[in-house]
Write a protein that holds these residues in place. Structure first.
Motif, PDB file in Angstrom:
ATOM      1  N   ARG B 456       0.819  -1.224   0.000  1.00  0.00           N
ATOM      2  CA  ARG B 456       0.000   0.000   0.000  1.00  0.00           C
ATOM      3  C   ARG B 456       0.845   1.263   0.000  1.00  0.00           C
ATOM      4  O   ARG B 456       0.333   2.343  -0.274  1.00  0.00           O
ATOM      5  CB  ARG B 456      -0.923   0.004   1.233  1.00  0.00           C
ATOM      6  CG  ARG B 456      -1.988  -1.081   1.230  1.00  0.00           C
ATOM      7  CD  ARG B 456      -3.015  -0.827   2.326  1.00  0.00           C
ATOM      8  NE  ARG B 456      -2.412  -0.817   3.646  1.00  0.00           N
ATOM      9  CZ  ARG B 456      -2.392  -1.857   4.480  1.00  0.00           C
ATOM     10  NH1 ARG B 456      -2.977  -2.988   4.124  1.00  0.00           N
ATOM     11  NH2 ARG B 456      -1.829  -1.763   5.655  1.00  0.00           N
ATOM     12  N   GLU B 497      -8.443  -7.069   1.229  1.00  0.00           N
ATOM     13  CA  GLU B 497      -8.858  -6.502  -0.054  1.00  0.00           C
ATOM     14  C   GLU B 497      -8.064  -5.243  -0.425  1.00  0.00           C
ATOM     15  O   GLU B 497      -7.626  -5.108  -1.578  1.00  0.00           O
ATOM     16  CB  GLU B 497     -10.366  -6.209  -0.034  1.00  0.00           C
ATOM     17  CG  GLU B 497     -10.965  -5.905  -1.398  1.00  0.00           C
ATOM     18  CD  GLU B 497     -10.759  -7.028  -2.416  1.00  0.00           C
ATOM     19  OE1 GLU B 497     -10.674  -8.207  -2.018  1.00  0.00           O
ATOM     20  OE2 GLU B 497     -10.637  -6.719  -3.625  1.00  0.00           O
ATOM     21  N   PRO B 498      -7.834  -4.290   0.530  1.00  0.00           N
ATOM     22  CA  PRO B 498      -7.025  -3.116   0.154  1.00  0.00           C
ATOM     23  C   PRO B 498      -5.625  -3.503  -0.322  1.00  0.00           C
ATOM     24  O   PRO B 498      -5.100  -2.909  -1.275  1.00  0.00           O
ATOM     25  CB  PRO B 498      -6.960  -2.304   1.460  1.00  0.00           C
ATOM     26  CG  PRO B 498      -8.164  -2.716   2.226  1.00  0.00           C
ATOM     27  CD  PRO B 498      -8.396  -4.146   1.891  1.00  0.00           C
ATOM     28  N   GLU B 501      -5.931  -4.820  -3.761  1.00  0.00           N
ATOM     29  CA  GLU B 501      -6.130  -3.727  -4.719  1.00  0.00           C
ATOM     30  C   GLU B 501      -4.799  -3.038  -5.015  1.00  0.00           C
ATOM     31  O   GLU B 501      -4.498  -2.697  -6.173  1.00  0.00           O
ATOM     32  CB  GLU B 501      -7.137  -2.714  -4.153  1.00  0.00           C
ATOM     33  CG  GLU B 501      -8.569  -3.234  -4.193  1.00  0.00           C
ATOM     34  CD  GLU B 501      -9.522  -2.316  -3.417  1.00  0.00           C
ATOM     35  OE1 GLU B 501      -9.089  -1.230  -2.995  1.00  0.00           O
ATOM     36  OE2 GLU B 501     -10.678  -2.725  -3.235  1.00  0.00           O
ATOM     37  N   GLU B 505      -2.740  -2.878  -8.497  1.00  0.00           N
ATOM     38  CA  GLU B 505      -2.339  -1.575  -9.057  1.00  0.00           C
ATOM     39  C   GLU B 505      -0.845  -1.542  -9.385  1.00  0.00           C
ATOM     40  O   GLU B 505      -0.420  -1.060 -10.436  1.00  0.00           O
ATOM     41  CB  GLU B 505      -2.690  -0.487  -8.037  1.00  0.00           C
ATOM     42  CG  GLU B 505      -2.294   0.927  -8.439  1.00  0.00           C
ATOM     43  CD  GLU B 505      -1.092   1.428  -7.661  1.00  0.00           C
ATOM     44  OE1 GLU B 505      -0.285   2.163  -8.250  1.00  0.00           O
ATOM     45  OE2 GLU B 505      -0.941   1.073  -6.479  1.00  0.00           O
ATOM     46  N   ALA B 535     -10.143  -7.262  -7.048  1.00  0.00           N
ATOM     47  CA  ALA B 535      -8.712  -7.122  -7.302  1.00  0.00           C
ATOM     48  C   ALA B 535      -8.137  -8.387  -7.930  1.00  0.00           C
ATOM     49  O   ALA B 535      -7.296  -8.319  -8.841  1.00  0.00           O
ATOM     50  CB  ALA B 535      -7.986  -6.809  -6.000  1.00  0.00           C
TER      51      ALA B 535
END
Lengths: 180, 561
Positions: B456, B497-498, B501, B505, B535
C-alpha cells in the motif's frame, strides 16, 4: 505406524498415485512398482505426517523424488526402455484401428515411447503431472520447484519432447526385443 | 506474443478461462510459429494418451509388502546396536553373533543345499569379505556351494549391504557379442567390489534364493554384425516369500562393441571415466548410477564432493555445484533409508568450506546461495559468518539470506538478537528490516502486516512494494534439507482486499520493468486459484490480457537461455 493410519491417509490416494505413476513410466508394471515403492517410503515417515496436511501432494512428492532422483545420473547414459508386450502406447493411442491405421499408429506410438524414454526424467515428471491435470501451484508444491522457475521448465520440457521426437528419425541402436 | 508467453498463459490458465483477446493472440501466434505449434501438438498427443485403471491386485500387493518392510526397518534399526554391543563385549561374543547372523541369513539356502545334495551347481561365492570365524571360507574363484559354504553377514562389516549378482544371462548372437557382454559383466562386478560398504556375492546358476539387500540381474546381448551390444540391468530387493520384489532400477544400456573412442575428447578416451560407450565404459556408468542413486550414499563419494567444495583453487560456481551435488546424493539416500541420513552439509569441514565460499565469492548470488543452503545445518561455527554478512554484506539479497538462516536456526543466541535489533533499526533495505523485526517479534502477524503495508505504500518504488510478498512466495517453495513445504505463499492467502487492490495496481508496472516479476506474476495469479474478488479478477485479467502499453514485450520478450 498402524495399518489403520495407512488405510486412512494413503489408500484414498492410491488411484491418483497409480495414474501419476503410469503417466511417468508409460508402463503398467513399472507404474505398479513405483506406487509400491512410494508406499514403502511413505510408510517409514507416515508417523510424522500431519493428518490434516496435504497428504496427496506429499505422497506425489515422494513418488516424484523416487522417479527423478532415483535415476538422476542415468540421464547421461544411452539408456532405452524395453516396452512391455501388450502394454505399449500403441494400445493407448489407437484401441481399435484399421490395419493401415494400426501400422501408422504403432509406428507413431513407438516413436513417442522412445522419445518419452529419452526425455530427461525431471522434464518427464513435470509433463506427466501437468497432463494429469495438476495446476502450477500443485506441481510447485509436489516438486519443490519455485513457481517462477516451474513455468520456464515446463516450456523447456515441451521443447525437449519435440527435440527427442525429431532425434528419433534414426532407428534405435539395437532393440533387444526385436533381436531376440 | 512470444513463445514463452504462450506457454505461460496456457499452463497457468484453467480450461476455458482464457479471455477472448488472449485466446486470439495465442491462436495468431500458433498460426505463424511452427516450433510452438509442434511443441503443443506433441504435448497434447502425449496428454491424450489413455491411463488404465489401477490394477485390482495392487492394493493387496501393497498391503502385503508393507508389514515386511516394517519388519525390515526394525532389523535395520537394531543392527548398529548389535554391532556396537559386539565391539564392547569382545571377540568371543562377536563370533557367536556372527554365527547367529550367518544362520539367520542363510537359513533357506542351507536347507535347500542340504535337502538336495544332488542339485546341479547350486552356489554363492562371496569374493569381497573375509569369512567370519567358525564359518567355512569362500574363495576368490567361483565354486560350488554345499551346506558348509554359506554366505555370511559378518558383524565386523557393520552397516554393509549384501548385493547378490545373479548369473549372467547372455543372448549374444556370436563370440564377439558374447565377449562384449562378458566384459560388461566383469566390469560391473569389479566396480561393485570396489564400492565401500557392500558385500558383493556372485550367484551361480541354479542357486537358491538368498536373503540380500539388493539383487542385480544382468541380461546381455551382443552382435558382431550390428557392432552393438545391449545390457539390461535390473536391481531389486529380492522377495523371501509371497511378497513381491521391490524394484529399485531397471535400465537397458546400449553400446558399441568396438567404439571409436579416439574421436572423443582426451578426457573421455579412458573407458574407466565412463564416457566411451564400450562395455567397460558403460559398466562404469552403471556403477556410478547405482552408487549415486540406488545404494545409500557412500563415504568416498561424499568425501570427493566435500573435497571439491573445500578446494579454494576452484571458482565459487564449481565449488557450489559440488555442494548441491552433495545434497542431491544424500537426498536420494534419504529416500532409500528414511530418516537415518543426516544433513550432508552439517559437519565441521563442510561448514568451514561453505563459510569460505560465502565470505569470498564475488557474485552475490553465490554468497546468497551459501547462506540459504546453510539453513537447517545449525552449526555454531556459522553464526559469526552469518552475523558478519547480515551486518556488512553490501548486497541486500545476501543479507536477506543470512537473516532467514539466522532466524530459522540461531534465534536463541543473544548475539543474534542483538544483530537483529541493529538490522531492524538501521539496515538500508526495508525487507531486511522487516525480516529482523519479524525474527524479534516472533509470529507472522507483523510480517503479514509488513507485506500488506509495503504493497500500500505508494512512496516506495514499485519493486520494493512487492519485494516482501515475492520473498515470501519464494521462501515457501525452497525448504532446507529434509523438510516438507506446505506449498507456495501462505502470506498471499492473508492479504486483505485493500492490499489486493494495491497489488493489482502496482504489479503491472513492476512487471513491466523486470522479467523475474513478469514470471512471478503469472505464478502468483495461479496461486490465487479458488479465491475471488475485484482485485483478483483484475489481476487475472492483467495476466490474461496484458495491455501492451502497460506491459511492453510482456513475458516472452526474452528467449530462454
Amino acid at each position: 505406524m498402524d495399518n489403520k493410519r495407512f488405510s486412512n491417509l494413503v489408500e484414498p490416494h492410491l488411484d491418483a498415485l497409480f495414474r501419476a505413476a503410469y503417466r511417468l513410466t508409460r508402463n503398467r508394471a513399472d507404474a505398479q512398482d513405483l506406487v509400491q515403492d512410494t508406499c514403502v517410503r511413505a510408510c517409514a515417515r507416515l508417523d510424522l505426517l500431519d493428518d490434516s496436511g496435504p497428504v496427496k501432494a506429499w505422497l506425489l512428492r515422494v513418488m516424484h523424488n523416487l522417479f527423478v532422483d532415483g535415476v538422476r545420473r542415468e540421464r547421461s547414459s544411452p539408456v532405452t526402455r524395453v516396452a512391455e508386450a501388450g502394454d505399449s502406447m500403441a494400445q493407448a493411442i489407437c484401441p481399435a484401428p484399421t490395419p493401415e491405421q494400426s501400422l501408422d499408429s504403432r509406428q507413431r506410438a513407438a516413436q513417442i515411447e522412445r522419445a518419452w524414454s529419452r526425455l530427461d526424467r525431471g522434464h518427464r515428471a513435470l509433463l506427466a503431472l501437468r497432463a494429469e491435470g495438476y495446476t502450477l501451484a500443485e506441481i510447485s508444491a509436489i516438486t519443490h520447484i519455485a513457481m517462477d522457475a516451474l513455468t520456464m521448465r515446463l516450456y523447456r520440457a515441451r521443447q525437449s519432447l519435440t527435440r527427442c521426437l525429431h532425434e528419433d528419425q534414426a532407428p534405435p541402436a539395437m532393440p533387444m526385443e526385436a533381436a531376440r | 506474443m512470444k513463445c514463452l508467453e504462450v506457454s505461460l498463459l496456457l499452463d497457468s490458465s484453467l480450461p476455458g478461462s482464457l479471455g477472448r483477446a488472449q485466446h486470439d493472440a495465442i491462436e495468431a501466434h500458433l498460426s505463424t510459429c511452427v516450433a510452438c505449434r509442434e511443441d503443443w501438438a506433441n504435448w497434447r498427443e502425449i496428454s491424450a494418451l489413455a491411463v488404465p485403471a489401477m490394477p485390482e491386485g495392487l492394493r493387496a500387493r501393497i498391503a502385503a509388502v508393507l508389514p515386511a518392510q516394517r519388519r525390515a526397518a526394525s532389523r535395520t534399526a537394531l543392527r548398529p546396536l548389535l554391532a556396537g554391543g559386539v565391539l564392547l563385549a569382545g571377540a568371543a561374543l562377536a563370533t557367536t553373533l556372527a554365527l547367529r547372523f550367518a544362520r539367520q541369513n542363510t537359513e533357506h539356502v542351507a536347507a535347500s543345499a542340504a535337502g538336495a545334495s544332488t542339485a546341479p551347481t547350486t552356489g554363492i561365492v562371496d569374493e569381497s569379505v573375509a569369512p567370519a570365524a567358525g564359518v567355512a571360507s569362500t574363495g576368490n574363484d567361483r565354486q560350488t556351494q554345499g551346506a558348509s559354504a554359506q554366505p555370511v553377514r559378518t558383524v565386523t562389516q557393520r552397516g554393509a549391504l549384501m548385493v547378490v549378482v545373479m548369473p549372467l544371462i547372455d543372448n549374444s548372437d556370436d563370440e564377439a557379442g558374447k565377449a562384449a557382454v562378458q566384459v560388461f559383466h566383469a566390469s560391473l562386478l569389479d566396480g561393485l567390489r570396489r564400492l565401500p560398504g557392500l558385500r558383493v556375492m556372485e550367484a551361480v546358476a541354479g542357486a537358491a534364493e538368498v536373503a540380500a539387500d539388493y539383487r542385480i540381474t544382468l541380461t546381455g546381448q551382443g552382435s558382431a554384425s550390428a557392432g552393438k551390444f545391449v545390457a539390461d540391468v535390473k536391481v531389486e530387493k529380492p522377495s523371501t516369500g509371497p511378497i513381491p520384489n521391490v524394484s529399485y532400477l531397471q535400465s537397458l544400456m546400449a553400446g558399441d562393441i568396438e567404439p571409436d573412442c579416439a574421436r572423443l575428447p582426451a578426457r573421455a578416451r579412458d573407458s574407466a571415466a565412463g564416457d566411451c560407450a564400450d562395455p567397460a565404459g558403460l559398466a562404469h556408468k552403471m556403477i556410478e548410477t547405482l552408487r549415486t542413486t540406488v545404494f545409500p550414499p557412500d563415504p568416498l563419494l561424499s568425501q570427493q564432493l566435500k573435497d571439491t567444495l573445500a578446494n579454494s583453487a576452484l571458482d565459487a560456481g564449481a565449488r557450489l555445484q559440488a555442494m548441491e551435488e552433495l545434497v542431491w546424493v544424500h537426498r536420494n539416500g534419504r529416500v532409500i533409508v528414511g530418516n537415518a541420513d543426516p544433513n550432508p552439509l552439517a559437519g565441521t569441514d563442510v561448514v568451514r568450506s561453505a563459510i569460505d565460499v560465502g565470505m569470498s565469492a564475488k557474485d552475490p548470488a553465490h554468497r546468497a546461495y551459501v547462506w540459504r543452503s546453510m539453513r537447517g545445518v545449525r552449526e555454531a561455527a556459522l553464526v559469526p559468518a552469518l552475523l558478519a554478512t547480515l551486518e556488512r554484506d553490501p548486497d541486500p539479497s545476501v543479507r536477506v539470506a543470512a537473516a532467514v538462516t539466522l532466524d530459522a536456526d540461531y534465534l536463541d543466541r543473544p548475539e543474534v538478537r542483538v544483530a537483529f535489533e541493529g538490522a531492524a533499526r538501521t539496515d538500508s533495505r526495508a525487507l531486511v528490516r522487516a525480516l529482523a523485526q519479524r525474527a524479534l517479534a516472533g509470529g507472522d502477524a507483523g510480517w503479514r502486516e509488513h507485506i500488506a503495508a509495503s504493497l500500500r505504500d505508494t512512496t516506495l518504488a514499485d519493486a520494493e512494494r512487492i519485494e516482501a510478498l515475492f520473498h515470501d512466495m519464494h521462501l515457501a517453495t525452497t525448504q532446507p534439507f529434509g523438510s516438507w513445504s506446505p506449498g507456495p505463499s501462505l502470506a498471499l492467502q492473508y492479504l486483505d482486499e485493500p492490499a489486493m487492490e494495491a497489488l493489482a495496481e502496482v504489479l503491472p508496472r513492476a512487471a513491466a520493468g523486470s522479467p523475474v516479476i513478469r514470471m512471478g506474476t503469472v505464478t502468483l495469479v495461479s496461486a490465487l486459484e479458488g479465491r475471488d474478488g475485484p482485485a483478483i479478477r483484475a489481476l487475472r485479467e492483467f495476466v490474461n490480457n496484458p495491455a501492451p502499453a502497460v506491459m511492453p514485450g510482456v513475458i516472452g520478450a526474452r528467449a530462454p537461455p
